[in-house]
Design a protein around this motif. Structure first.
Motif, PDB file in Angstrom:
ATOM      1  N   PHE A 291      50.040  55.805  10.506  1.00  0.00           N
ATOM      2  CA  PHE A 291      50.350  54.468   9.998  1.00  0.00           C
ATOM      3  C   PHE A 291      50.807  54.535   8.542  1.00  0.00           C
ATOM      4  O   PHE A 291      51.808  53.905   8.156  1.00  0.00           O
ATOM      5  CB  PHE A 291      49.115  53.580  10.139  1.00  0.00           C
ATOM      6  N   THR A 292      50.109  55.306   7.731  1.00  0.00           N
ATOM      7  CA  THR A 292      50.469  55.402   6.321  1.00  0.00           C
ATOM      8  C   THR A 292      51.842  56.029   6.135  1.00  0.00           C
ATOM      9  O   THR A 292      52.644  55.575   5.312  1.00  0.00           O
ATOM     10  CB  THR A 292      49.407  56.219   5.559  1.00  0.00           C
ATOM     11  N   SER A 293      52.133  57.080   6.899  1.00  0.00           N
ATOM     12  CA  SER A 293      53.418  57.762   6.752  1.00  0.00           C
ATOM     13  C   SER A 293      54.585  56.904   7.229  1.00  0.00           C
ATOM     14  O   SER A 293      55.679  56.973   6.663  1.00  0.00           O
ATOM     15  CB  SER A 293      53.398  59.089   7.526  1.00  0.00           C
ATOM     16  N   GLU A 294      54.373  56.079   8.264  1.00  0.00           N
ATOM     17  CA  GLU A 294      55.465  55.281   8.818  1.00  0.00           C
ATOM     18  C   GLU A 294      55.693  53.979   8.058  1.00  0.00           C
ATOM     19  O   GLU A 294      56.795  53.438   8.093  1.00  0.00           O
ATOM     20  CB  GLU A 294      55.199  54.970  10.292  1.00  0.00           C
ATOM     21  N   PHE A 295      54.665  53.472   7.375  1.00  0.00           N
ATOM     22  CA  PHE A 295      54.793  52.176   6.740  1.00  0.00           C
ATOM     23  C   PHE A 295      54.864  52.241   5.218  1.00  0.00           C
ATOM     24  O   PHE A 295      54.883  51.205   4.561  1.00  0.00           O
ATOM     25  CB  PHE A 295      53.621  51.269   7.157  1.00  0.00           C
ATOM     26  N   THR A 296      54.910  53.437   4.661  1.00  0.00           N
ATOM     27  CA  THR A 296      55.077  53.581   3.219  1.00  0.00           C
ATOM     28  C   THR A 296      56.212  54.561   2.948  1.00  0.00           C
ATOM     29  O   THR A 296      56.764  55.172   3.869  1.00  0.00           O
ATOM     30  CB  THR A 296      53.787  54.078   2.554  1.00  0.00           C
ATOM     31  N   LEU A 297      56.558  54.715   1.688  1.00  0.00           N
ATOM     32  CA  LEU A 297      57.597  55.651   1.267  1.00  0.00           C
ATOM     33  C   LEU A 297      57.015  56.671   0.298  1.00  0.00           C
ATOM     34  O   LEU A 297      56.064  56.368  -0.436  1.00  0.00           O
ATOM     35  CB  LEU A 297      58.743  54.906   0.576  1.00  0.00           C
ATOM     36  N   PRO A 298      57.563  57.883   0.286  1.00  0.00           N
ATOM     37  CA  PRO A 298      57.135  58.849  -0.730  1.00  0.00           C
ATOM     38  C   PRO A 298      57.434  58.316  -2.128  1.00  0.00           C
ATOM     39  O   PRO A 298      58.378  57.539  -2.314  1.00  0.00           O
ATOM     40  CB  PRO A 298      57.985  60.093  -0.417  1.00  0.00           C
ATOM     41  N   PRO A 299      56.640  58.701  -3.123  1.00  0.00           N
ATOM     42  CA  PRO A 299      56.840  58.173  -4.484  1.00  0.00           C
ATOM     43  C   PRO A 299      58.252  58.395  -5.003  1.00  0.00           C
ATOM     44  O   PRO A 299      58.789  57.554  -5.727  1.00  0.00           O
ATOM     45  CB  PRO A 299      55.810  58.948  -5.311  1.00  0.00           C
ATOM     46  N   GLU A 300      58.868  59.542  -4.650  1.00  0.00           N
ATOM     47  CA  GLU A 300      60.208  59.818  -5.163  1.00  0.00           C
ATOM     48  C   GLU A 300      61.267  58.904  -4.560  1.00  0.00           C
ATOM     49  O   GLU A 300      62.352  58.726  -5.125  1.00  0.00           O
ATOM     50  CB  GLU A 300      60.585  61.279  -4.919  1.00  0.00           C
ATOM     51  N   GLU A 301      60.975  58.301  -3.393  1.00  0.00           N
ATOM     52  CA  GLU A 301      61.935  57.402  -2.755  1.00  0.00           C
ATOM     53  C   GLU A 301      61.652  55.934  -3.043  1.00  0.00           C
ATOM     54  O   GLU A 301      62.499  55.079  -2.789  1.00  0.00           O
ATOM     55  CB  GLU A 301      61.928  57.625  -1.237  1.00  0.00           C
ATOM     56  N   ASP A 302      60.472  55.641  -3.545  1.00  0.00           N
ATOM     57  CA  ASP A 302      60.066  54.257  -3.782  1.00  0.00           C
ATOM     58  C   ASP A 302      60.423  53.864  -5.212  1.00  0.00           C
ATOM     59  O   ASP A 302      59.598  53.865  -6.117  1.00  0.00           O
ATOM     60  CB  ASP A 302      58.561  54.094  -3.546  1.00  0.00           C
ATOM     61  N   GLY A 303      61.696  53.530  -5.405  1.00  0.00           N
ATOM     62  CA  GLY A 303      62.149  53.134  -6.732  1.00  0.00           C
ATOM     63  C   GLY A 303      63.239  52.090  -6.649  1.00  0.00           C
ATOM     64  O   GLY A 303      64.108  52.144  -5.771  1.00  0.00           O
ATOM     65  N   LEU A 304      63.189  51.090  -7.531  1.00  0.00           N
ATOM     66  CA  LEU A 304      64.177  50.032  -7.576  1.00  0.00           C
ATOM     67  C   LEU A 304      64.783  49.963  -8.968  1.00  0.00           C
ATOM     68  O   LEU A 304      64.176  50.403  -9.949  1.00  0.00           O
ATOM     69  CB  LEU A 304      63.555  48.676  -7.212  1.00  0.00           C
ATOM     70  N   ASP A 305      65.980  49.431  -9.037  1.00  0.00           N
ATOM     71  CA  ASP A 305      66.654  49.241 -10.313  1.00  0.00           C
ATOM     72  C   ASP A 305      65.833  48.282 -11.176  1.00  0.00           C
ATOM     73  O   ASP A 305      65.628  47.126 -10.801  1.00  0.00           O
ATOM     74  CB  ASP A 305      68.047  48.671 -10.056  1.00  0.00           C
ATOM     75  N   PRO A 306      65.343  48.721 -12.322  1.00  0.00           N
ATOM     76  CA  PRO A 306      64.506  47.840 -13.162  1.00  0.00           C
ATOM     77  C   PRO A 306      65.259  46.647 -13.729  1.00  0.00           C
ATOM     78  O   PRO A 306      64.630  45.712 -14.235  1.00  0.00           O
ATOM     79  CB  PRO A 306      64.019  48.781 -14.276  1.00  0.00           C
ATOM     80  N   THR A 307      66.589  46.672 -13.653  1.00  0.00           N
ATOM     81  CA  THR A 307      67.360  45.535 -14.162  1.00  0.00           C
ATOM     82  C   THR A 307      67.433  44.385 -13.158  1.00  0.00           C
ATOM     83  O   THR A 307      67.891  43.294 -13.507  1.00  0.00           O
ATOM     84  CB  THR A 307      68.793  45.975 -14.514  1.00  0.00           C
ATOM     85  N   LYS A 308      66.972  44.623 -11.936  1.00  0.00           N
ATOM     86  CA  LYS A 308      66.989  43.562 -10.929  1.00  0.00           C
ATOM     87  C   LYS A 308      65.938  42.503 -11.283  1.00  0.00           C
ATOM     88  O   LYS A 308      64.960  42.783 -11.977  1.00  0.00           O
ATOM     89  CB  LYS A 308      66.684  44.139  -9.547  1.00  0.00           C
ATOM     90  N   PRO A 309      66.110  41.279 -10.784  1.00  0.00           N
ATOM     91  CA  PRO A 309      65.111  40.235 -11.044  1.00  0.00           C
ATOM     92  C   PRO A 309      63.736  40.606 -10.509  1.00  0.00           C
ATOM     93  O   PRO A 309      63.603  41.414  -9.586  1.00  0.00           O
ATOM     94  CB  PRO A 309      65.687  39.012 -10.304  1.00  0.00           C
ATOM     95  N   GLU A 310      62.703  40.012 -11.081  1.00  0.00           N
ATOM     96  CA  GLU A 310      61.326  40.342 -10.710  1.00  0.00           C
ATOM     97  C   GLU A 310      61.036  40.025  -9.244  1.00  0.00           C
ATOM     98  O   GLU A 310      60.332  40.772  -8.577  1.00  0.00           O
ATOM     99  CB  GLU A 310      60.346  39.593 -11.615  1.00  0.00           C
ATOM    100  N   ASP A 311      61.548  38.892  -8.754  1.00  0.00           N
ATOM    101  CA  ASP A 311      61.269  38.544  -7.367  1.00  0.00           C
ATOM    102  C   ASP A 311      61.916  39.533  -6.410  1.00  0.00           C
ATOM    103  O   ASP A 311      61.369  39.825  -5.341  1.00  0.00           O
ATOM    104  CB  ASP A 311      61.738  37.116  -7.064  1.00  0.00           C
TER     105      ASP A 311
END
Length: 647
Positions: A291-311
């Protein structure tokens, strides 16, 4: 004949018409727990909320002929939620914040005793482990701070509403309160599953004891059975039918799943299932690593552009896969994830993931019998589901509580009467949570949610996102008229062709830097085809949810450098991408967006010039959208005016 043999011998073809059976006397008053000794505590919690709605709502004696549509609505303001409108035949009143400790509050609301300490731990967000005394089947805390823990205002206001088992439409969900709202419906889910399961286990033990007594010719009375898993509390045995010396307990449905939770993305599903695990008190969770592996992302892949809006960063954090389904099975202190649907108690899925199983008429492989006995359905973030495919959600609701095509090892002798009568949809509780109301959400509640105990709507007033616009640009609102909603799309398109397009070609010159924002993809295609066929001289760029990454980059570059004069853009594209479009000098809203913040974002992203302006087309059918953009007070005035301008 023993009760066990009688149950096995009975089959669907041998079942008499449930409507022809003698109707039980309707219950005129819900079952109540004994009154509390302290009058002050009872008044603080609200007397009408200590009733055991689980027993009264799912009773075989339930009067299904009642009509809650004629009930006098009760309206009140609850600070933690918003405006609450109750349309129900139940003797409800609006819940208020209580000073009682969590233990006493949840106990009065008939929450299972073993869940209360777990909710206390969740409410205080502590990481200390709970020790479980299996012999006493009670959860103990290592500290004595539990007595001072209190529910948050959201928990105190929302859980009593859900606990009535009336339909709930809540349109005040925000980033700040969504975690507590999810904890609330997860508590309601776990409490419902445990109550249902404990009752079935107790009654099974009673039937086994009665069969054993009958075989030994002991007719002195019904034996009281106990099971290791059933909780030793004061709950009754549910609905009991006597046929001579044979006792029948009607406590089951056609299939086992009782709760369905529909969620747009895996990141939300992960939070919901983690909350359910914590509230269940399970000492072992099977398939947890999967469940954890299928419903989460590795830390290196879990990143968003910080310039995007907070929501945007909040909604699209983690795994945003929108095709998933998972069954959750409760058993003793053990929980199994990825359980087969027919052996699961709770199903958590996305509308797309479940639609692939349900299928459509004509498909060779389709199955929806596991939805036949759903008693509680929760739809979280309805507003985000509108940005996906709303038809999937409607399709699922159309297949809820239908008579199954196969028996699936159903014990018809213990099936509740309203399942056999095909009226279980009248007892199903539907809980819809959204950030804002829309006609589609209201229509789903009105057409697909027929709870006999009525519905409770929770809404709020809006200040309007137009106040967040900082650029000094005239904003002209033009009202269009239409004789009916069916003809609105044609009226809007006609206004665009006759009034808006001529302004894009003033003096024979193209008006460069114009964004035409079109929320609906169908309207987008209609406008795009018209411009291609009748205004080929205009340089038009296109950005929609189906545009490839390479085309997006090329179109944005051409628009910024003036190679493209007009840019068509859909709301779904902006929802999933949230790009800042450079080079914009004019904005035309073919229709206002569902998300009010998009209006301010597009306006504030303009490169303001001397001739910059904004044009908005609206109708009386756009009242919800208008209210979120211009504010609840101002929208009433604008509905009667043909033009309105903000400077």
């Amino acid at each position: 004949m023993s009760a066990t043999k009688r149950a096995n011998k009975r089959s669907p073809s041998n079942i008499p018409n449930a409507a022809a059976r003698k109707a039980p006397t309707p219950s005129t008053k819900p079952l109540q727990k004994p009154q509390r000794s302290s009058v002050d505590k009872e008044q603080a919690l609200n007397k009408t909320l200590i009733e055991n709605y689980f027993d009264s709502h799912f009773s075989n004696n339930k009067n299904l002929e009642g009509d809650s549509s004629n009930a006098q609505p009760v309206k009140a303001s609850v600070e933690a939620l918003g405006t609450v409108l109750v349309s129900s035949s139940l003797p409800l009143s609006i819940p208020h914040e209580s000073e009682l400790p969590l233990q006493e509050t949840l106990d009065a609301l008939s929450v299972k005793a073993r869940v209360i300490p777990l909710m206390a731990k969740l409410a205080t967000a502590k990481s200390d482990e709970l020790s479980i005394d299996r012999k006493a089947k009670k959860v103990k805390k290592d500290s004595n701070e539990e007595s001072s823990v209190r529910l948050s205002p959201i928990h105190q206001s929302l859980f009593p509403i859900m606990n009535t088992y009336a339909d709930v439409l809540l349109t005040t969900q925000t980033r700040e309160n969504e975690v507590e709202m999810r904890q609330t419906y997860c508590l309601h889910t776990v409490n419902h599953v445990l109550k249902t399961r404990d009752r079935v286990l107790k009654n099974t033990a009673r039937l086994n004891a009665a069969a054993l007594a009958s075989s030994s010719k002991d007719t002195s009375g019904e034996a009281e059975g106990t099971t290791e898993d059933a909780e030793d509390d004061d709950e009754d045995a549910g609905d009991v039918e006597r046929n001579g010396n044979v006792i029948e307990y009607r406590d089951q449905g056609f299939t086992r799943p009782k709760v369905l939770i529909l969620i747009p993305f895996k990141n939300i599903a992960f939070e919901v299932i983690e909350t359910i695990i914590k509230l269940s008190g399970a000492s072992q969770v099977e398939n947890k690593s999967r469940f954890t592996s299928e419903f989460t992302l590795p830390p290196e892949e879990d990143g968003l552009d910080p310039t995007k809006p907070e929501d945007y960063q909040h909604d699209f954090r983690g795994n945003i896969d929108d095709c998933f389904r998972i069954g959750i099975k409760f058993s003793r202190r053990h929980m199994k994830l990825f359980s087969d649907f027919y052996s699961a108690d709770v199903i958590v899925a996305s509308p797309l993931g479940l639609r692939m199983v349900v299928g459509a008429e004509g498909d060779k492989e389709r199955d929806f019998d596991f939805l036949s006995s759903i008693e509680v359905v929760v739809v979280d973030r309805c507003d985000m589901l509108l940005m996906q495919n709303w038809d999937h959600l409607q399709h699922i609701f159309q297949h809820l509580n239908l008579t199954p095509k196969s028996a699936h090892d159903c014990d018809f002798a213990r099936t509740k009467s309203w399942y056999l009568d095909g009226r279980s949809a009248l007892l199903r509780q539907s809980i819809l949570l959204s950030a804002f109301p829309t006609p589609e959400i209201n229509a789903l509640m009105a057409k697909s949610c027929k709870n006999v105990d009525g519905r409770i709507k929770i809404s709020k007033a809006y200040r309007g996102s137009v106040g967040e616009v900082v650029v000094q640009v005239p904003q002209m609102y033009n009202r269009i008229t239409s004789p009916s909603l069916r003809e609105l799309d044609d009226a809007r398109f006609k206004h665009f062709v006759e009034k808006v397009i001529p302004t894009l070609k003033r003096g024979g010159l193209e008006q460069k830097g114009t964004i035409i924002f079109i929320p609906s993809y169908f309207d987008y295609v209609r406008v795009r085809n018209h411009l291609r066929d009748h205004h080929a001289d205009l340089e038009v760029g296109e950005l929609c949810e189906y545009t490839s990454n390479s085309d997006i980059s090329r179109t944005r570059s051409n628009f910024f450098h003036g190679k493209t004069s007009i840019l068509l853009m859909t709301e779904r594209f902006h929802f999933f991408r949230r790009y800042k479009i450079r080079g914009c000098k004019h904005v035309v809203f073919y229709q206002l967006p569902e998300y009010a913040q998009f209006y301010a974002e597009l306006m504030n992203g303009m490169d303001v010039g001397m001739e910059s302006r904004c044009s908005v087309v609206y109708s009386v059918y756009d009242k919800f959208r208008m209210e979120r953009v211009v504010g609840s007070d101002r929208v009433k005035k604008m509905m009667d005016k043909d033009t309105f301008m903000f400077a």
